[in-house]
Motif scaffolding. Structure first.
Motif, mmCIF file in Angstrom:
data_model
loop_
_atom_site.group_PDB
_atom_site.id
_atom_site.type_symbol
_atom_site.label_atom_id
_atom_site.label_comp_id
_atom_site.label_asym_id
_atom_site.label_seq_id
_atom_site.Cartn_x
_atom_site.Cartn_y
_atom_site.Cartn_z
ATOM 1 N N ARG A 34 0.774 -1.354 -0.217
ATOM 2 C CA ARG A 34 0.168 0.018 0.220
ATOM 3 C C ARG A 34 0.809 1.290 0.008
ATOM 4 N N LEU A 35 1.850 1.033 -0.370
ATOM 5 C CA LEU A 35 2.908 2.164 -0.740
ATOM 6 C C LEU A 35 2.776 3.030 -2.211
ATOM 7 N N PRO A 36 2.446 4.397 -1.927
ATOM 8 C CA PRO A 36 1.986 4.894 -3.612
ATOM 9 C C PRO A 36 3.199 4.894 -4.465
ATOM 10 N N VAL A 37 2.808 4.883 -5.656
ATOM 11 C CA VAL A 37 3.696 4.664 -6.672
ATOM 12 C C VAL A 37 3.411 5.309 -7.814
ATOM 13 N N VAL A 38 4.362 6.034 -8.482
ATOM 14 C CA VAL A 38 3.971 6.886 -9.653
ATOM 15 C C VAL A 38 5.019 6.181 -10.827
ATOM 16 N N ALA A 89 10.107 18.346 -16.181
ATOM 17 C CA ALA A 89 9.678 19.464 -14.921
ATOM 18 C C ALA A 89 8.850 18.600 -14.243
ATOM 19 N N ARG A 90 7.902 18.024 -14.864
ATOM 20 C CA ARG A 90 6.587 17.104 -14.176
ATOM 21 C C ARG A 90 7.384 15.950 -13.188
ATOM 22 N N ALA A 91 8.502 15.516 -13.621
ATOM 23 C CA ALA A 91 9.168 14.324 -12.964
ATOM 24 C C ALA A 91 9.685 14.924 -11.794
ATOM 25 N N ARG A 92 10.341 16.079 -11.851
ATOM 26 C CA ARG A 92 10.947 16.551 -10.841
ATOM 27 C C ARG A 92 9.951 17.129 -9.563
ATOM 28 N N GLU A 93 9.099 17.663 -10.306
ATOM 29 C CA GLU A 93 7.923 18.054 -9.163
ATOM 30 C C GLU A 93 7.456 16.979 -8.159
ATOM 31 N N LEU A 94 7.272 15.751 -8.976
ATOM 32 C CA LEU A 94 6.602 14.613 -8.344
ATOM 33 C C LEU A 94 7.655 13.995 -7.341
ATOM 34 N N VAL A 95 9.031 14.152 -7.769
ATOM 35 C CA VAL A 95 9.831 13.546 -6.752
ATOM 36 C C VAL A 95 10.002 14.478 -5.579
ATOM 37 N N ALA A 97 7.974 16.303 -4.417
ATOM 38 C CA ALA A 97 6.529 16.526 -3.566
ATOM 39 C C ALA A 97 6.761 15.237 -2.431
ATOM 40 N N GLY A 98 7.256 14.248 -2.933
ATOM 41 C CA GLY A 98 7.455 13.261 -1.743
ATOM 42 C C GLY A 98 6.083 12.519 -1.464
ATOM 43 N N ARG A 99 5.126 12.475 -2.551
ATOM 44 C CA ARG A 99 3.930 11.885 -2.190
ATOM 45 C C ARG A 99 4.118 10.338 -2.529
ATOM 46 N N HIS A 100 5.160 10.030 -3.212
ATOM 47 C CA HIS A 100 5.115 8.673 -3.627
ATOM 48 C C HIS A 100 6.335 7.980 -2.904
ATOM 49 N N ARG A 101 6.316 6.630 -2.729
ATOM 50 C CA ARG A 101 7.634 5.961 -2.104
ATOM 51 C C ARG A 101 8.486 5.536 -3.242
ATOM 52 N N ILE A 102 7.776 5.376 -4.380
ATOM 53 C CA ILE A 102 8.663 4.749 -5.412
ATOM 54 C C ILE A 102 7.987 5.785 -6.960
ATOM 55 N N VAL A 103 9.157 6.344 -7.442
ATOM 56 C CA VAL A 103 8.694 7.180 -8.516
ATOM 57 C C VAL A 103 9.622 6.511 -9.743
ATOM 58 N N GLU A 132 12.740 9.270 1.952
ATOM 59 C CA GLU A 132 12.145 7.927 1.815
ATOM 60 C C GLU A 132 11.745 7.574 0.485
ATOM 61 N N THR A 133 11.983 8.580 -0.635
ATOM 62 C CA THR A 133 11.761 8.372 -1.956
ATOM 63 C C THR A 133 12.820 7.606 -2.732
ATOM 64 N N THR A 134 12.128 6.452 -3.199
ATOM 65 C CA THR A 134 12.970 5.460 -4.080
ATOM 66 C C THR A 134 12.746 5.814 -5.318
ATOM 67 N N VAL A 135 13.620 6.354 -6.230
ATOM 68 C CA VAL A 135 13.615 6.734 -7.692
ATOM 69 C C VAL A 135 14.336 5.619 -8.647
ATOM 70 N N VAL A 136 13.546 5.109 -9.630
ATOM 71 C CA VAL A 136 14.000 4.160 -10.403
ATOM 72 C C VAL A 136 14.043 4.645 -12.055
ATOM 73 N N VAL A 137 15.174 4.704 -12.462
ATOM 74 C CA VAL A 137 15.490 5.286 -13.847
ATOM 75 C C VAL A 137 15.827 4.144 -14.754
ATOM 76 N N THR A 138 15.144 4.046 -15.905
ATOM 77 C CA THR A 138 15.114 2.951 -16.987
ATOM 78 C C THR A 138 15.770 3.500 -18.231
ATOM 79 N N GLY A 139 16.361 2.646 -19.078
ATOM 80 C CA GLY A 139 16.604 3.046 -20.350
ATOM 81 C C GLY A 139 18.284 2.456 -20.803
ATOM 82 N N ARG A 140 18.488 2.498 -21.915
ATOM 83 C CA ARG A 140 19.575 2.087 -22.626
ATOM 84 C C ARG A 140 20.737 3.099 -22.310
#
Ligand code: ATP
Ligand code: MG
Length: 175
Positions: A34-38, A89-95, A97-103, A132-140
């Protein structure tokens, strides 16, 4: 802060399949708790992916496809650059804000590798994020500065892929 709540910076890169899948797998675990994810998708791909269909009916999973028009088909680099910067810009804002445990910043490496957003800017946002925010970056081809800054880096290496034998993308497996 204990390991149970601390956030980390994760990078899934390489030329093999599994980068986005691994990020979604981690999201799945967090959602189970039940941890919020975006999930922010920086490259517009297929519209009806399995993850998108799930997000429509799974409360707690937010999936945003950013940068409308930010596909790799168009030919105006300025349009791509603008869309990519708006998406960031949207991503930076969401990170922040800290509302999500995983971005999850899916395919962010492409934005960096095209020079639409500077690595320094991304690294600054990562350094300033809530603990508390985990950020996951993907891509080659993750830039080395991002790899250096990350806590967890896994490189998917393509050993075999059915695409090489002419097998097209499979629903539920690839999208
Ligand atoms: P996935 O979303 O399946 O985890 P990915 O995020 O690692 O894959 P992307 O570069 O985002 O890889 O490409 C996504 C699509 O390309 C998927 O349909 C995937 O099956 C396919 N793909 C990934 N790796 C390869 C490869 N080495 N050869 C051919 N197709 C690939
Ligand atoms: Mg991917």
């Amino acid at each position: 802060m204990t390991g149970a709540t601390r956030g980390i910076l994760v990078v899934y890169t390489g030329d093999g399949k599994g980068k986005t899948t691994a990020a979604l797998g981690m999201a799945f675990r967090a959602l189970g708790r039940r941890l919020p994810v975006v999930v922010l998708q920086f490259v517009k791909g297929r519209w009806k992916t399995g993850e998108r269909l799930l997000a429509e009916r799974l409360p707690g999973l937010e999936l945003l496809t950013l940068g409308e028009g930010f596909t790799w088909k168009g030919d105006d680099p300025e349009v791509h650059a603008r869309a990519a910067r708006a998406a960031w810009a949207r991503a930076r804002e969401l990170v922040a804000a800290g509302r999500h445990r995983i971005v999850v910043l899916d395919e962010l490496t492409h934005v960096l590798n095209h020079g639409y957003v500077s690595c320094d800017e991304v690294l600054a946002a990562m350094a300033a994020r809530p603990v508390e925010t985990t950020v996951v970056v993907t891509g080659r081809d993750a830039p080395s500065s991002l790899v250096d800054a990350a806590d967890l880096v896994t490189e998917m290496r393509a050993v075999k892929h059915p695409f090489a034998r002419g097998v097209r993308a499979i629903a539920g497996v690839d999208f």
